[in-house]
Motif scaffolding. Sequence first.
Motif, PDB file in Angstrom:
ATOM      1  N   LEU A 143       0.819  -1.219   0.000  1.00 50.88           N
ATOM      2  CA  LEU A 143       0.000   0.000   0.000  1.00 50.88           C
ATOM      3  C   LEU A 143       0.851   1.266   0.000  1.00 50.88           C
ATOM      4  O   LEU A 143       0.562   2.201  -0.748  1.00 50.88           O
ATOM      5  N   ASP A 144       1.878   1.309   0.821  1.00 54.24           N
ATOM      6  CA  ASP A 144       2.740   2.495   0.894  1.00 54.24           C
ATOM      7  C   ASP A 144       3.235   2.939  -0.482  1.00 54.24           C
ATOM      8  O   ASP A 144       3.094   4.110  -0.838  1.00 54.24           O
ATOM      9  N   PRO A 145       3.787   2.043  -1.319  1.00 50.04           N
ATOM     10  CA  PRO A 145       4.284   2.503  -2.624  1.00 50.04           C
ATOM     11  C   PRO A 145       3.185   2.941  -3.597  1.00 50.04           C
ATOM     12  O   PRO A 145       3.478   3.636  -4.570  1.00 50.04           O
ATOM     13  N   VAL A 146       1.949   2.551  -3.340  1.00 46.27           N
ATOM     14  CA  VAL A 146       0.844   3.041  -4.164  1.00 46.27           C
ATOM     15  C   VAL A 146       0.443   4.450  -3.713  1.00 46.27           C
ATOM     16  O   VAL A 146       0.260   5.351  -4.525  1.00 46.27           O
ATOM     17  N   VAL A 147       0.337   4.615  -2.406  1.00 44.64           N
ATOM     18  CA  VAL A 147      -0.088   5.915  -1.868  1.00 44.64           C
ATOM     19  C   VAL A 147       1.009   6.961  -2.051  1.00 44.64           C
ATOM     20  O   VAL A 147       0.717   8.117  -2.385  1.00 44.64           O
ATOM     21  N   PHE A 148       2.253   6.577  -1.844  1.00 44.38           N
ATOM     22  CA  PHE A 148       3.370   7.518  -1.930  1.00 44.38           C
ATOM     23  C   PHE A 148       4.347   7.085  -3.016  1.00 44.38           C
ATOM     24  O   PHE A 148       5.088   6.125  -2.836  1.00 44.38           O
ATOM     25  N   ILE A 149       4.339   7.800  -4.122  1.00 44.38           N
ATOM     26  CA  ILE A 149       5.281   7.539  -5.204  1.00 44.38           C
ATOM     27  C   ILE A 149       6.543   8.339  -4.897  1.00 44.38           C
ATOM     28  O   ILE A 149       6.503   9.568  -4.784  1.00 44.38           O
ATOM     29  N   GLU A 150       7.648   7.629  -4.720  1.00 47.48           N
ATOM     30  CA  GLU A 150       8.907   8.257  -4.319  1.00 47.48           C
ATOM     31  C   GLU A 150       9.958   8.142  -5.412  1.00 47.48           C
ATOM     32  O   GLU A 150       9.909   7.235  -6.241  1.00 47.48           O
ATOM     33  N   ASN A 151      10.928   9.063  -5.355  1.00 43.70           N
ATOM     34  CA  ASN A 151      12.091   8.937  -6.242  1.00 43.70           C
ATOM     35  C   ASN A 151      13.126   8.039  -5.565  1.00 43.70           C
ATOM     36  O   ASN A 151      12.898   7.532  -4.459  1.00 43.70           O
TER      37      ASN A 151
END
Length: 177
Positions: free
Chosen positions: A96-104
């Motif tokens: 869920l984290d990588p879906v909600v927060f797209i990071e570089n």
Amino acid sequence: TSPQLFGSQGSRSPLINWYLEEIGQEYEMVDIQTVDRSSPSFPNPFGQIPAMSDGDVRLFESGAILLYIAQKYGGYDSPEALASVSKWVVWANAALDPVVFIENENGQVLDTGLRGRPKKIERLEAFLEGRTWLVGDAFSVADVAVASYLLYGLMFFPDVSIGKWPNIARYMAAAAQ
């Protein structure tokens, strides 16, 4: 002695605070500014927060901390009980984290996947049909883990609408109470 939580409002430690408060567990919130995070005595060998110490136990990573608290203080003291919530805590951190927060590549948040219709969110929407909580009939550590990412997503990206997911919107409102 009470567990010591090392964190800040800008980290993932508020979700641990949330769970500790929900279950009424006493703890000491350590001011991270007063701690040498490079010290071998700091609970996280990488110097990051959140981290926790509870007697001789040293923990890091929000999901690991939540699961420890759930097992030791939250009543999830059998393998079956812990399994019912651990899958959601791990899913929240890993999927869920990588879906909600797209990071570089440096870990800076660039955007959110909640602008689209990600498959994981669509499946969560379907799962929540007819349910108030993720596990059974009561709010649990699973809900702390999942709802916190969803709620953080809206805090960081207030222009995003979740109206396209009515079950998730209802779930988030219930969790925020």
